[in-house]
Structure formats: C-alpha cells, structure tokens
Design a protein around this motif. Sequence first.
Motif, short mmCIF file in Angstrom:
data_model
loop_
_atom_site.label_atom_id
_atom_site.label_comp_id
_atom_site.label_asym_id
_atom_site.label_seq_id
_atom_site.Cartn_x
_atom_site.Cartn_y
_atom_site.Cartn_z
N ILE A 57 0.78 -1.10 0.01
CA ILE A 57 -0.05 0.03 0.16
C ILE A 57 0.97 1.18 -0.10
N ASN A 60 1.38 7.36 0.30
CA ASN A 60 0.79 8.58 -0.14
C ASN A 60 -0.68 8.62 -0.54
N GLY A 61 -1.22 7.57 -0.39
CA GLY A 61 -2.74 7.38 -0.44
C GLY A 61 -3.51 7.70 0.57
N PRO A 322 -7.76 9.04 -8.77
CA PRO A 322 -9.00 9.26 -9.45
C PRO A 322 -10.14 9.80 -8.48
N GLU A 334 -16.05 3.96 2.15
CA GLU A 334 -15.81 3.17 1.01
C GLU A 334 -16.90 2.38 0.54
C1 57M Z 1 -4.08 1.12 -10.43
N1 57M Z 1 -4.28 0.87 -8.22
C2 57M Z 1 -4.84 1.09 -7.06
C3 57M Z 1 -4.94 -3.79 -6.77
C4 57M Z 1 -5.71 -3.66 -7.97
C5 57M Z 1 -1.72 8.51 -12.74
C6 57M Z 1 -2.46 8.11 -11.38
C7 57M Z 1 -3.74 8.25 -11.35
C8 57M Z 1 -2.21 6.39 -11.57
C9 57M Z 1 -2.98 5.77 -10.15
C10 57M Z 1 -2.44 4.32 -10.06
O1 57M Z 1 -1.32 4.06 -9.50
N2 57M Z 1 -3.33 3.60 -10.41
C11 57M Z 1 -2.91 2.05 -10.88
C12 57M Z 1 -4.88 1.39 -9.19
C13 57M Z 1 -4.24 -0.14 -5.94
O2 57M Z 1 -4.85 -1.33 -6.41
C14 57M Z 1 -3.93 -2.52 -7.05
O3 57M Z 1 -3.89 -2.17 -8.56
C15 57M Z 1 -4.48 -3.11 -9.14
C16 57M Z 1 -5.54 -2.49 -10.39
N3 57M Z 1 -4.26 -2.26 -11.13
O4 57M Z 1 -6.19 -4.91 -8.27
O5 57M Z 1 -3.96 -4.92 -7.01
C17 57M Z 1 -4.76 0.23 -4.66
O6 57M Z 1 -6.37 0.41 -5.01
C18 57M Z 1 -6.92 -0.15 -3.59
N4 57M Z 1 -7.67 -1.23 -3.99
C19 57M Z 1 -8.69 -1.64 -3.27
N5 57M Z 1 -9.50 -2.39 -3.58
C20 57M Z 1 -9.64 -3.15 -4.64
O7 57M Z 1 -10.36 -3.98 -5.03
O8 57M Z 1 -8.79 -1.04 -2.08
C21 57M Z 1 -7.52 -2.04 -5.15
C22 57M Z 1 -8.63 -2.93 -5.47
C23 57M Z 1 -4.41 -0.89 -3.55
C24 57M Z 1 -5.59 -0.63 -2.89
O9 57M Z 1 -5.40 0.45 -1.78
O10 57M Z 1 -3.27 -0.88 -3.11
C25 57M Z 1 -4.11 2.29 -6.57
O11 57M Z 1 -4.89 3.25 -6.14
O12 57M Z 1 -3.02 2.47 -6.84
N6 57M Z 1 -2.46 6.59 -9.03
C26 57M Z 1 -3.19 6.83 -7.87
O13 57M Z 1 -4.62 6.20 -8.24
C27 57M Z 1 -3.13 7.55 -6.81
N7 57M Z 1 -3.43 8.89 -7.36
C28 57M Z 1 -2.61 10.06 -7.53
O14 57M Z 1 -1.38 9.70 -7.18
N8 57M Z 1 -3.13 11.06 -7.84
C29 57M Z 1 -2.57 12.31 -8.04
C30 57M Z 1 -2.23 12.45 -9.58
C31 57M Z 1 -1.39 11.56 -10.27
C32 57M Z 1 -3.49 12.29 -10.48
C33 57M Z 1 -3.41 13.53 -7.58
O15 57M Z 1 -4.59 13.39 -7.16
O16 57M Z 1 -2.76 14.62 -7.26
C34 57M Z 1 -3.81 7.23 -5.41
N9 57M Z 1 -3.60 5.61 -5.60
C35 57M Z 1 -2.87 5.32 -4.27
N10 57M Z 1 -1.89 5.91 -3.80
N11 57M Z 1 -2.54 3.70 -4.23
C36 57M Z 1 -3.13 8.08 -4.52
C37 57M Z 1 -1.86 7.26 -4.03
#
Ligand code: 57M
Length: 359
Positions: A57, A60-61, A322, A334
């Motif tokens: 995890i 920064n989320g 997102p 959630e």
């Molecule tokens: C795909 N992955 C989840 C899980 C799932 C450019 C930017 C928007 C990219 C984005 C990103 O990293 N997207 C990657 C989303 C992750 O889930 C894993 O990934 C697989 C899907 N590919 O199957 O294995 C996390 O999501 C959560 N989760 C659940 N339940 C589920 O059933 O709770 C997933 C499935 C898991 C778990 O926590 O770890 C993800 O979120 O990474 N980045 C983001 O979405 C980040 N946003 C961000 O940085 N926003 C910035 C900019 C770049 C737009 C901003 O708003 O300023 C956020 N996500 C995270 N951390 N995890 C925030 C930081």
Amino acid sequence: MLYHLLYPLHTAYSFLNVFRYITFRVIYATLTALIISLVLGPWLIKKLSSNKISQPIRKNGPSSHLDKEGTPTMGGTLILFAVSFSALLWADLTNFYLWLALLVTFGFGLIGFIDDYIKLIKGNSRGLRWQYKFGSQVIIAMVVGILLYFHPQFSTQLTFPFFKNMAPDLGYFYILFAVFVIVGASNAVNLTDGLDGLAIGPVMIASATYLLFAYMAGHIKIANYLQIFYISGAGELSIFCGAILGAGMGFLWYNAYPAQIFMGDVGSLPLGGALGAIAIITKQEILLVLVGGVFVMETLSVIFQVLYFKLTKGKRIFRMAPLHHHFELKGWAEPKIIVRFWIVSIFLALFAISTLKLR
Ligand code: 57M
C-alpha cells in the motif's frame, strides 16, 4: 466445445437441440464461470497469501487504505481462468470473434501478469516499464484492428447513438480507432480498480449490456428492426460476455468490501481490453463511453487533475484523483462510494440500451 459435441446428437436425442440456442448457452456459460470462481476463490486466496503475493500500500494514498496492507492480489488469474474455461466450453469454437476476444483477454492478461509479477514477486514497485506495458497493449490492439479491417464482413463505419444515418467510414483509420478504444478501456478499468469491488461491479454491468448488444447484433431480425449493424456470428460473443459476468460475480463474492482479494493488473487490464474489443466488434463503440461511463469519469478526473496541477503549478481540482479517492477524502465511507458508483453505472447502461430505440 459442448456445442460441437452434443448438438450433432440432437437427431438421436431431441432434447440436445437446446445446445443450438445462444440464450441457453449464455445462461450456462454465466453459471459455469460463476461456480468456478466461487469454488476456487478460497483456494486461490489461501495460495496467494501463503506465497505472500499481497498488495503493498502506497503511503501517499488515503490513510484508510493502510489497513489493506497484505491483501492478496492477482485474483485476476481466477477471473481469466473462469472466463476462458466457460467460454471454450459453451461457445462455438469456430467463431472468429470469440478468438479475437480471447486474444485480447489473454494478451492483456499476460501484460498485467508480468507487471504484477515484477511488482509483487520481484519487489520492484515500478512494475513493467510503461513503454513496454503501453507498447505491448498497442501491438495487441493493432493486431485485432487489422484482423477486423481485413475481415470480409466487418464494416469500418462508425455508428453513433441517436443518429442512425450518421455512419462515417473511417477506412484504415478504423484500425487506429480500435487501438484507442481497446487500450483506453483497458487502462480506464485499471485506474478504476482502487476500491473493493469498484472495478468489477461496472465491468459486470458493462458485460451484461454488451451481452445484449452482441446477441442483438448477431440476430438478423432484431438487428434489422433496430436498424443496427447485423454482424453474423456476433451472438457467440454474448456467451463470452456471460462468462465475464459470471466470473465477475464469483470474484465479487470475495472482492466485496472488506476485500479478501484484489484482482491486480492481471485482472483489470484484460477485462477492460475485452470490453473495448467487444464494443468494436458489435459496432457499439461510441456507446462504450456511456456504458463504461464510470471508467470514463475516473480517467477524465485524472487527466483534468494532472493538467490543472501543471497549469496552476500545484493546485488541484479534486482532493485526489481518480474520483473515488476524492470522495474518500471528503469522508464518504468506502462501501457508500462503491455502491453509488455501481448505481451510476447501472443508470448509464440502461440509458445506453434505450438509445437503440431513440434513433
Ligand atoms: C491502478 N491501483 C490501485 C490492486 C488492483 C496517474 C495516477 C492516477 C495512477 C494511479 C495508479 O497508480 N493507478 C494504478 C490503481 C491499487 O490497486 C491495485 O492495483 C490493481 C489494479 N491495477 O487490483 O492490486 C490500490 O487500490 C486499492 N484497492 C482496493 N480494493 C480493490 O479491490 O482498496 C484496489 C482494488 C490498492 C488498494 O489500496 O493498493 C491504486 O490506487 O494504486 N494513481 C493513483 O490512483 C493515486 N493517485 C494519485 O497519485 N493522484 C495524483 C495525480 C497523479 C492524479 C493527484 O490526485 O494529485 C492514488 N492511489 C494510491 N496512492 N494507491 C493515490 C496514491
């Protein structure tokens, strides 16, 4: 396979005539995939946990995600197995469109598997380099676009909802359009997969919608009545959609909040790619923007967030992109976010279906 084995015997055993009907095979493809994913789910969760294939995890989320540390991921392997086993069992194996859908599903599934493998098993959080990830998606989508372009029956005309007489012929540009739809849908589902059940819910709703579209496109009387493209053989894709629907329901049983398993990129990338390919084959490409409206909103929220951040040198439109993270940081629970996104998805799908009459 059963279609080939059992239908020919209907002359001796008349009840086997039922294997001729797509509706019958859709129902049993759905049930087969559902039972496979339900039955194998616990075994896979245990296997992934014992092999420590669990989700890291990011710090920064949203803080609420920290409790998710250690949740097994790569549950998409189960979805892919259930979908392919069920589709191959119940569909007509000589169907060109079925193999196109399987090509996208397995091609994108392999990309996602490699990405997950590098991230989770090799411990490199960056995963597959984006150039290789994106490049291989484009290549697979290009192959699908070219195969369709040279398919004698396939039309490169673009259909629009509401305007039945508006069908511009894109010619070989249709190949690039197909790449955009397939790769775009794949990455949109990937972005959406950030809360428990948030991606698989709209994927199930979209696959149920395209199950209908594929059946109607492959049924000459219905296609003519609705004045949509008649795509001979597209009906077999409704069996593939049923398999996605069933596998999704079984996966959701374990991915529902609080999730016991995540799908991983090995699930999100192929599911989105398959929906994109089915939208292209059934000639309901533009409607995918509506049917997959939740995926579109999530992707646009990221695009607008990043653009605004760069333009204003640090300001944000959303608390976090997102979009689902924005509502989390607003204090929505959630499950509330997830179910409300499902409700929006159902609304958009019903409206999309209604446009077939509003033209
Ligand atoms: C795909 N992955 C989840 C899980 C799932 C450019 C930017 C928007 C990219 C984005 C990103 O990293 N997207 C990657 C989303 C992750 O889930 C894993 O990934 C697989 C899907 N590919 O199957 O294995 C996390 O999501 C959560 N989760 C659940 N339940 C589920 O059933 O709770 C997933 C499935 C898991 C778990 O926590 O770890 C993800 O979120 O990474 N980045 C983001 O979405 C980040 N946003 C961000 O940085 N926003 C910035 C900019 C770049 C737009 C901003 O708003 O300023 C956020 N996500 C995270 N951390 N995890 C925030 C930081």
